[in-house]
Design a protein around this motif. Sequence first.
Motif, PDB file in Angstrom:
ATOM      1  N   ALA A   1       0.719  -1.139  -0.049  1.00 16.38           N
ATOM      2  CA  ALA A   1      -0.014   0.069   0.009  1.00 16.38           C
ATOM      3  C   ALA A   1       0.689   1.280   0.020  1.00 16.38           C
ATOM      4  N   LEU A   2       1.817   1.302   0.706  1.00 17.60           N
ATOM      5  CA  LEU A   2       2.855   2.460   0.844  1.00 17.60           C
ATOM      6  C   LEU A   2       3.575   2.624  -0.619  1.00 17.60           C
ATOM      7  N   GLY A   3       3.945   1.617  -1.148  1.00 18.64           N
ATOM      8  CA  GLY A   3       4.432   1.836  -2.463  1.00 18.64           C
ATOM      9  C   GLY A   3       3.620   2.309  -3.484  1.00 18.64           C
ATOM     10  N   ALA A   4       2.333   1.835  -3.464  1.00 17.17           N
ATOM     11  CA  ALA A   4       1.265   2.301  -4.431  1.00 17.17           C
ATOM     12  C   ALA A   4       1.004   3.972  -4.222  1.00 17.17           C
ATOM     13  N   LEU A   5       1.338   4.270  -3.140  1.00 22.47           N
ATOM     14  CA  LEU A   5       1.265   5.775  -2.986  1.00 22.47           C
ATOM     15  C   LEU A   5       2.547   6.313  -3.120  1.00 22.47           C
ATOM     16  N   ASP A   6       3.602   5.827  -3.711  1.00 17.85           N
ATOM     17  CA  ASP A   6       4.858   6.251  -4.233  1.00 17.85           C
ATOM     18  C   ASP A   6       5.439   6.928  -3.090  1.00 17.85           C
ATOM     19  N   VAL A   7       5.481   6.315  -1.643  1.00 22.23           N
ATOM     20  CA  VAL A   7       5.917   6.971  -0.640  1.00 22.23           C
ATOM     21  C   VAL A   7       7.220   6.235  -0.326  1.00 22.23           C
ATOM     22  N   GLY A   8       7.386   4.845  -0.264  1.00 20.87           N
ATOM     23  CA  GLY A   8       8.536   4.004   0.436  1.00 20.87           C
ATOM     24  C   GLY A   8       8.299   2.622  -0.295  1.00 20.87           C
ATOM     25  N   GLN A   9       9.190   1.691   0.413  1.00 19.97           N
ATOM     26  CA  GLN A   9       9.178   0.381  -0.003  1.00 19.97           C
ATOM     27  C   GLN A   9       9.284  -0.708   1.076  1.00 19.97           C
ATOM     28  N   GLY A  10       9.423  -0.004   2.078  1.00 18.06           N
ATOM     29  CA  GLY A  10       9.448  -1.216   3.501  1.00 18.06           C
ATOM     30  C   GLY A  10       8.671  -0.781   4.419  1.00 18.06           C
ATOM     31  N   ALA A  11       8.291  -2.107   5.349  1.00 17.67           N
ATOM     32  CA  ALA A  11       7.390  -1.772   6.506  1.00 17.67           C
ATOM     33  C   ALA A  11       7.724  -2.835   7.546  1.00 17.67           C
ATOM     34  N   VAL A  12       7.575  -2.401   8.834  1.00 15.51           N
ATOM     35  CA  VAL A  12       7.769  -3.246  10.028  1.00 15.51           C
ATOM     36  C   VAL A  12       6.622  -3.702  10.670  1.00 15.51           C
ATOM     37  N   ALA A  13       6.442  -5.008  10.748  1.00 16.63           N
ATOM     38  CA  ALA A  13       5.206  -5.643  11.700  1.00 16.63           C
ATOM     39  C   ALA A  13       5.814  -6.307  13.032  1.00 16.63           C
ATOM     40  N   VAL A  14       5.144  -6.099  14.094  1.00 15.83           N
ATOM     41  CA  VAL A  14       5.605  -6.739  15.235  1.00 15.83           C
ATOM     42  C   VAL A  14       4.043  -7.136  15.999  1.00 15.83           C
ATOM     43  N   GLY A  15       4.245  -8.594  16.148  1.00 16.04           N
ATOM     44  CA  GLY A  15       2.944  -8.973  16.604  1.00 16.04           C
ATOM     45  C   GLY A  15       1.656  -8.790  15.992  1.00 16.04           C
ATOM     46  N   GLY A  16       1.994  -8.937  14.688  1.00 19.68           N
ATOM     47  CA  GLY A  16       0.832  -8.752  13.433  1.00 19.68           C
ATOM     48  C   GLY A  16       0.580  -7.264  13.434  1.00 19.68           C
ATOM     49  N   ARG A  17       0.954  -6.485  13.999  1.00 19.39           N
ATOM     50  CA  ARG A  17       0.784  -4.934  13.696  1.00 19.39           C
ATOM     51  C   ARG A  17       1.731  -4.171  13.354  1.00 19.39           C
ATOM     52  N   VAL A  18       1.221  -3.369  12.428  1.00 17.57           N
ATOM     53  CA  VAL A  18       2.430  -2.439  11.626  1.00 17.57           C
ATOM     54  C   VAL A  18       3.025  -1.427  12.418  1.00 17.57           C
ATOM     55  N   VAL A  19       4.198  -1.145  12.751  1.00 13.72           N
ATOM     56  CA  VAL A  19       4.672  -0.325  13.760  1.00 13.72           C
ATOM     57  C   VAL A  19       5.738   0.686  12.956  1.00 13.72           C
ATOM     58  N   ALA A  20       5.794   0.485  11.834  1.00 15.89           N
ATOM     59  CA  ALA A  20       6.934   1.548  11.027  1.00 15.89           C
ATOM     60  C   ALA A  20       6.461   1.383   9.623  1.00 15.89           C
ATOM     61  N   LEU A  21       6.782   2.492   8.902  1.00 16.80           N
ATOM     62  CA  LEU A  21       6.792   2.694   7.668  1.00 16.80           C
ATOM     63  C   LEU A  21       7.766   3.479   6.992  1.00 16.80           C
ATOM     64  N   GLU A  22       8.284   3.034   5.731  1.00 18.16           N
ATOM     65  CA  GLU A  22       9.675   3.649   5.491  1.00 18.16           C
ATOM     66  C   GLU A  22       9.278   4.926   4.685  1.00 18.16           C
ATOM     67  N   GLY A  23      10.005   5.949   5.000  1.00 15.43           N
ATOM     68  CA  GLY A  23       9.758   7.193   4.258  1.00 15.43           C
ATOM     69  C   GLY A  23      11.043   7.611   3.388  1.00 15.43           C
ATOM     70  N   PRO A  24      11.277   8.865   3.105  1.00 14.75           N
ATOM     71  CA  PRO A  24      12.550   9.343   2.512  1.00 14.75           C
ATOM     72  C   PRO A  24      13.698   9.140   3.450  1.00 14.75           C
ATOM     73  N   GLU A  25      13.430   8.949   4.584  1.00 15.76           N
ATOM     74  CA  GLU A  25      14.893   8.651   5.405  1.00 15.76           C
ATOM     75  C   GLU A  25      15.488   7.415   5.049  1.00 15.76           C
ATOM     76  N   GLY A  26      14.844   6.348   4.464  1.00 16.49           N
ATOM     77  CA  GLY A  26      15.391   5.069   4.003  1.00 16.49           C
ATOM     78  C   GLY A  26      15.309   4.046   5.128  1.00 16.49           C
TER      79      GLY A  26
ATOM     80  N   ASP B   1      17.573   1.963   6.850  1.00 14.33           N
ATOM     81  CA  ASP B   1      18.414   2.132   8.121  1.00 14.33           C
ATOM     82  C   ASP B   1      17.577   3.113   9.257  1.00 14.33           C
ATOM     83  N   ALA B   2      17.380   4.056   8.784  1.00 15.77           N
ATOM     84  CA  ALA B   2      16.808   5.028   9.777  1.00 15.77           C
ATOM     85  C   ALA B   2      15.429   4.584  10.111  1.00 15.77           C
ATOM     86  N   MET B   3      14.820   3.967   9.206  1.00 15.09           N
ATOM     87  CA  MET B   3      13.290   3.179   9.917  1.00 15.09           C
ATOM     88  C   MET B   3      13.813   2.435  11.019  1.00 15.09           C
ATOM     89  N   LEU B   4      14.480   1.284  10.634  1.00 12.34           N
ATOM     90  CA  LEU B   4      15.117   0.404  11.729  1.00 12.34           C
ATOM     91  C   LEU B   4      15.566   1.243  13.031  1.00 12.34           C
TER      92      LEU B   4
END
Length: 295
Positions: free
Chosen positions: A174-199, A201-204
Amino acid sequence: MPAPPSLPERATGRLCIIAGGGMLPHHVADAARLQGEDPFIIALTGEAGADWAGYDMRVMGIGDFSGISGLFRREGIDRVVLSGGVRRRPDWRDIRPTLKTLARVPAVLKTLISGGDDAVLKMAIDLIEASGARVVGVQEIVPDLLAEVGPLGQMEPGEEARRDIAAAAAAADALGALDVGQGAVAVGGRVVALEGPEGTDAMLGRVAELRASGRISQRRKGVLVKLCKPQQDLRADLPSVGPSTVAGAKAAGLAGIVIEAGRALVLERARMAAEADAAGVFILGAERHMLGSRP
């Protein structure tokens, strides 16, 4: 008797690598040289900070289409690879068009102001090709960098990790379809972080901070998923992972990393696998339809 199939046309000119930030352009240049290429490097102003000793190179701005076009002619360049990160878009004062691209300047400025990253990349590809060279994907020059289906290393995801993979893949798609970023992190089945222009490594790094502050469960590990944007031109900005991704995933307390097989780049593969095994982090290449995201 039917004529034999024709052989693919062999490139006769020189390869150029337009290098942004990070180590990916160096991996591409070194691999291309091993295959007999003599790549010319255009190091983007303010982006490519690494040492290019041993290569023919010039520092230029991505908006200097007049200078780039002239360089292509002088050096006999017929193919271009776009590689590495670009943190800053060119300012309108950096645009130096050729006569062929002069009429496109208003559209260029509009894209720079309001377009997403994918729109800007497509615009850059069109303008580079108008300057006399063909833009090719990294995978055409160094196919060995592409991720393959299956685990890289000895670790594999468990049942809990697979639930996180599905959640993070849907978010990354979904994030990619919005032309924002390419990565996401989920913990316990819940999305906790989306990649933005920072890339990535910064998201992690943000995930590690959330974990340390107690905003993310200490008991559940989680997964990073990186996918191509659905509309992405595969000649530029393929998702990439390397040893720094493993280090970031470990610091964030994640169980693993998932990348799209055939549409993501793996840097320093052997080192990455060894460091992932030592950290207890799995790395999995998977086809998009296997992840629960739409094709």
